[in-house]
Design an enzyme around this catalytic site. Sequence first.
Site, mmCIF file in Angstrom:
data_model
loop_
_atom_site.group_PDB
_atom_site.id
_atom_site.type_symbol
_atom_site.label_atom_id
_atom_site.label_comp_id
_atom_site.label_asym_id
_atom_site.label_seq_id
_atom_site.Cartn_x
_atom_site.Cartn_y
_atom_site.Cartn_z
ATOM 1 C CE1 TYR A 120 -5.426 1.264 2.643
ATOM 2 C CE2 TYR A 120 -5.514 3.589 3.211
ATOM 3 C CZ TYR A 120 -4.950 2.340 3.371
ATOM 4 O OH TYR A 120 -3.934 2.167 4.279
ATOM 5 C CB SER A 131 -5.301 4.456 6.902
ATOM 6 O OG SER A 131 -4.845 5.563 6.159
HETATM 7 N N1 LIG Z 1 2.242 2.121 4.273
HETATM 8 C C1 LIG Z 1 1.419 3.126 4.537
HETATM 9 O O1 LIG Z 1 1.655 4.290 4.126
HETATM 10 C C2 LIG Z 1 0.173 2.871 5.334
HETATM 11 C C3 LIG Z 1 -0.500 3.984 5.860
HETATM 12 C C4 LIG Z 1 -1.648 3.791 6.610
HETATM 13 C C5 LIG Z 1 -2.108 2.517 6.842
HETATM 14 N N2 LIG Z 1 -1.437 1.433 6.332
HETATM 15 C C6 LIG Z 1 -1.999 0.118 6.588
HETATM 16 O O2 LIG Z 1 -1.042 -0.677 7.255
HETATM 17 C C7 LIG Z 1 -1.269 -2.052 6.948
HETATM 18 C C8 LIG Z 1 0.041 -2.661 6.478
HETATM 19 O O3 LIG Z 1 0.407 -2.014 5.273
HETATM 20 P P1 LIG Z 1 1.883 -1.984 4.722
HETATM 21 O O4 LIG Z 1 2.110 -0.605 4.262
HETATM 22 O O5 LIG Z 1 2.787 -2.642 5.668
HETATM 23 O O6 LIG Z 1 1.650 -2.858 3.387
HETATM 24 P P2 LIG Z 1 2.495 -3.981 2.659
HETATM 25 O O7 LIG Z 1 3.951 -3.793 2.872
HETATM 26 O O8 LIG Z 1 1.978 -4.001 1.261
HETATM 27 O O9 LIG Z 1 2.026 -5.312 3.405
HETATM 28 C C9 LIG Z 1 0.714 -5.798 3.236
HETATM 29 C C10 LIG Z 1 0.624 -7.196 3.804
HETATM 30 O O10 LIG Z 1 -0.740 -7.635 3.708
HETATM 31 C C11 LIG Z 1 -0.753 -8.962 3.192
HETATM 32 N N3 LIG Z 1 -2.041 -9.217 2.551
HETATM 33 C C12 LIG Z 1 -2.611 -8.537 1.524
HETATM 34 N N4 LIG Z 1 -3.778 -9.102 1.179
HETATM 35 C C13 LIG Z 1 -3.958 -10.163 2.008
HETATM 36 C C14 LIG Z 1 -4.960 -11.143 2.155
HETATM 37 N N5 LIG Z 1 -6.039 -11.176 1.334
HETATM 38 N N6 LIG Z 1 -4.846 -12.088 3.116
HETATM 39 C C15 LIG Z 1 -3.753 -12.102 3.937
HETATM 40 N N7 LIG Z 1 -2.762 -11.192 3.851
HETATM 41 C C16 LIG Z 1 -2.860 -10.241 2.894
HETATM 42 C C17 LIG Z 1 0.437 -8.967 2.210
HETATM 43 O O11 LIG Z 1 0.893 -10.281 1.887
HETATM 44 P P3 LIG Z 1 0.262 -11.119 0.655
HETATM 45 O O12 LIG Z 1 -0.012 -10.140 -0.450
HETATM 46 O O13 LIG Z 1 1.301 -12.135 0.349
HETATM 47 O O14 LIG Z 1 -0.990 -11.733 1.160
HETATM 48 C C18 LIG Z 1 1.459 -8.227 3.037
HETATM 49 O O15 LIG Z 1 2.047 -9.101 3.959
HETATM 50 C C19 LIG Z 1 -2.356 -2.076 5.874
HETATM 51 O O16 LIG Z 1 -3.591 -2.380 6.455
HETATM 52 C C20 LIG Z 1 -2.347 -0.656 5.343
HETATM 53 O O17 LIG Z 1 -3.609 -0.290 4.851
HETATM 54 C C21 LIG Z 1 -0.304 1.591 5.588
#
Ligand SMILES: NC(=O)c1ccc[n+]([C@@H]2O[C@H](COP(=O)([O-])OP(=O)(O)OC[C@H]3O[C@@H](n4cnc5c(N)ncnc54)[C@H](OP(=O)(O)O)[C@@H]3O)[C@@H](O)[C@H]2O)c1
Length: 263
Positions: free
Chosen positions: A152, A140
């Site tokens: 985070y 991120s």
């Molecule tokens: N969206 C943003 O603005 C943003 C910005 C920068 C970086 N990111 C990063 O991008 C990545 C994806 O984020 P996203 O925004 O797509 O989030 P999201 O829609 O909330 O998806 C998160 C995924 O992680 C899985 N997960 C969470 N805890 C887990 C665990 N202990 N074991 C296995 N799977 C797990 C969740 O499924 P379950 O809960 O069912 O396990 C879900 O599939 C993350 O690393 C996030 O930090 C996101």
Amino acid sequence: MNKKVFIVTGGSSGIGLSCIQKLSEDKQNHVISYSRSKVKTERAAKSMGTIPDNVEFYYGDVRKEEDCKALAEYIGRKHGKVYGLVHAAGVLTKGGIENIPFQDWKFNLDINLNGPYLLTQQLLPYLKAAQGASIVNISSIAAQRPGSSIAYSVSKAGLDMLTEFLAGDLAPYKIRVNSVNPGFVTTHIHLDNKIVENQEDYKKMVEKVKKRYPLQRVGKPEDIADMVLYLLSDKANWITGSIFKIDGGALIDNDLLPPKNKI
Ligand SMILES: NC(=O)c1ccc[n+]([C@@H]2O[C@H](COP(=O)([O-])OP(=O)(O)OC[C@H]3O[C@@H](n4cnc5c(N)ncnc54)[C@H](OP(=O)(O)O)[C@@H]3O)[C@@H](O)[C@H]2O)c1
């Protein structure tokens, strides 16, 4: 012909799901999502319409050694090689040291940083066997500037260093390791982690954030997945240990921007 196996943690939602969808377009790929809850997988299935034949949802927790080992054993028995591993599973707890109890700090570190370490370690024999595998960590921009969460930001800064370290460690096995640092992307992360309480507050947050971004919009999961697919592909075979911002210009020093772009 054996299919190429790709594993995406967090493949049931947001950025991980977009990676799964794009990878599954190539029918020579077999794409495995690794996440915990059936509810999110069902939500993903609904959004996809039909689940492609070459997509498999595997249940496990990146924090649990026994789960990661079980996935590795399954890969060993069924496939033997992993061509690409995307660490997209992530959580976000808002606040600084006065608001985040140690338990929540650990929760963020365990999923966002320890998870990628543990699962990579378990899958190493199969990544090596592919003779040219690629690992992509979804970090991120919060890794580069203190953001809204101490836990985070620190977990993602650690993930970027893990990227660089592993790139050196694993280069002898032709395994490339890179990181992408997204800015704000519209996914379920903010509502699922209760950063905002409801859809209305979420919309307000998006409107506010996009005004601060030079390109005047927030990201879509595909913006990130396109870069991930490139890094997984052979086109990127001389790229390792690199960290890529994908953020609509969010981290440009605003003082250097023309006045019309300032808010
Ligand atoms: N969206 C943003 O603005 C943003 C910005 C920068 C970086 N990111 C990063 O991008 C990545 C994806 O984020 P996203 O925004 O797509 O989030 P999201 O829609 O909330 O998806 C998160 C995924 O992680 C899985 N997960 C969470 N805890 C887990 C665990 N202990 N074991 C296995 N799977 C797990 C969740 O499924 P379950 O809960 O069912 O396990 C879900 O599939 C993350 O690393 C996030 O930090 C996101």
